[in-house]
Design a protein around this motif. Structure first.
Motif, PDB file in Angstrom:
ATOM      1  N   ALA A 124       0.816  -1.213   0.000  1.00  0.00           N
ATOM      2  CA  ALA A 124       0.000   0.000   0.000  1.00  0.00           C
ATOM      3  C   ALA A 124       0.849   1.261   0.000  1.00  0.00           C
ATOM      4  N   GLY A 125       2.080   1.175   0.541  1.00  0.00           N
ATOM      5  CA  GLY A 125       2.975   2.331   0.500  1.00  0.00           C
ATOM      6  C   GLY A 125       3.380   2.681  -0.915  1.00  0.00           C
ATOM      7  N   PHE A 126       3.633   1.676  -1.743  1.00  0.00           N
ATOM      8  CA  PHE A 126       3.934   1.900  -3.155  1.00  0.00           C
ATOM      9  C   PHE A 126       2.713   2.502  -3.840  1.00  0.00           C
ATOM     10  N   PHE A 143      11.000   0.102  -3.561  1.00  0.00           N
ATOM     11  CA  PHE A 143       9.612   0.018  -3.983  1.00  0.00           C
ATOM     12  C   PHE A 143       9.278  -1.458  -4.247  1.00  0.00           C
ATOM     13  N   SER A 144       8.136  -1.903  -3.726  1.00  0.00           N
ATOM     14  CA  SER A 144       7.754  -3.302  -3.917  1.00  0.00           C
ATOM     15  C   SER A 144       6.241  -3.446  -3.911  1.00  0.00           C
ATOM     16  N   MET A 145       5.719  -4.127  -4.924  1.00  0.00           N
ATOM     17  CA  MET A 145       4.319  -4.549  -4.929  1.00  0.00           C
ATOM     18  C   MET A 145       4.239  -5.845  -4.121  1.00  0.00           C
ATOM     19  N   ALA A 146       4.362  -5.711  -2.809  1.00  0.00           N
ATOM     20  CA  ALA A 146       4.575  -6.866  -1.931  1.00  0.00           C
ATOM     21  C   ALA A 146       3.299  -7.661  -1.639  1.00  0.00           C
ATOM     22  N   PHE A 147       2.164  -7.275  -2.196  1.00  0.00           N
ATOM     23  CA  PHE A 147       0.896  -7.929  -1.894  1.00  0.00           C
ATOM     24  C   PHE A 147       0.967  -9.445  -2.097  1.00  0.00           C
ATOM     25  N   VAL A 148       1.609  -9.871  -3.199  1.00  0.00           N
ATOM     26  CA  VAL A 148       1.640 -11.292  -3.535  1.00  0.00           C
ATOM     27  C   VAL A 148       2.339 -12.113  -2.461  1.00  0.00           C
TER      28      VAL A 148
END
Length: 279
Positions: A124-126, A143-148
């Protein structure tokens, strides 16, 4: 212009000399997006939207982190709640709908919004950083789309914003893998506008925001409104939007005064390049 501070729950809003700075202040949790921080965004937007003296908004974090994503402790509490209604899909949808209300207000705020990212902007920060008009980052930003990584899909507008920022191919890679993108790559990919050291980032973000102080507020707001819908609009629709927006802009005192200054041979009130040199 009087300086004002608004201590919130997990954030601080400071307004000084036309610049609003909203700082996430929960460094012990890497500024995770808690329920309290979400409400802070609602309150902050209400204050900034109502203050005509504010000409730009900076969003940043404290303690070497921008925002590490959702608050996993709060999420764990929801998963352990004995009430099955709290865990059902409809409940998650309602929670996201609440977020979408203030997120849209942030994206459409009629001011330049600058995200000053130091450290982690994950999940959510990204997504929050992508809602800004400009991202300035420290050299240690990540930066990371860490949701997965926790079995979720990207949210908070990321599925809309990221493909438009970097293209579909890279967006799929970042979202499918959750890999970290360092500040240098984010700059190369066009997500980050400029890089700074961690020590100089706060001052650089404020100087960048200050360059908008003499910008025509109405023209910037109308341009932002049009661009936010440009990729979904037809050529004819954008021509119509330009005509309507130009009619409004041409009726402002700013426009009338700027034309008079030009004809008198005076320097323009708003000159981005001159402001950059002065800064």
């Amino acid at each position: 212009m009087q300086s004002r501070q608004y201590p919130l729950r997990h954030a601080m809003l400071a307004i000084s000399e036309g610049i609003a700075e909203f700082t996430h202040q929960r460094p012990q949790a890497r500024n995770a997006l808690s329920l309290e921080l979400r409400q802070d965004y609602v309150d902050m937007l209400g204050i900034v939207e109502a203050d005509r003296e504010v000409r730009a908004l900076i969003i940043t974090g404290s303690g070497g982190s921008f925002c590490a994503g959702g608050d996993l402790r709060s999420i764990r509490g929801l998963l352990d709640d004995p009430d099955p209604a709290v865990r059902e899909a409809a409940a998650m949808r309602r929670r996201l709908t609440d977020i979408h209300g203030w997120l849209r207000r942030l994206r459409d705020l009629e001011l330049p919004v600058i995200a000053a990212v130091d450290g982690a902007a994950a999940g959510a920060g990204f997504s929050l950083a992508l809602a800004a008009d400009f991202v300035l980052a420290s050299e240690r930003a990540l930066f990371s789309m860490a949701f997965v990584k926790i079995g979720l899909v990207p949210d908070m507008g990321a599925m809309y914003a990221l493909p438009r920022a970097v293209g579909m191919g890279l967006a799929k890679e970042l979202m499918y893998t959750g890999r970290r993108m360092d500040a240098r790559e984010a700059h190369q990919r066009g997500i980050v506008h400029a890089l700074h050291s961690a020590d100089t980032l706060p001052g650089a973000a404020r100087r960048f925001a200050t360059r908008f102080l003499d910008a025509p507020r109405e023209a910037v707001a109308l341009t932002k409104l049009a661009l936010n819908g440009a990729l979904e609009s037809s050529y004819d629709a954008m021509l119509a939007m330009e005509g309507q927006a130009q009619g409004i802009a041409a009726s402002t005192a700013y426009y009338r005064d700027a034309i008079g200054s030009f004809l008198r041979g005076e320097r323009p009130r708003f000159d981005w390049d001159r402001a950059a040199r002065d800064a």
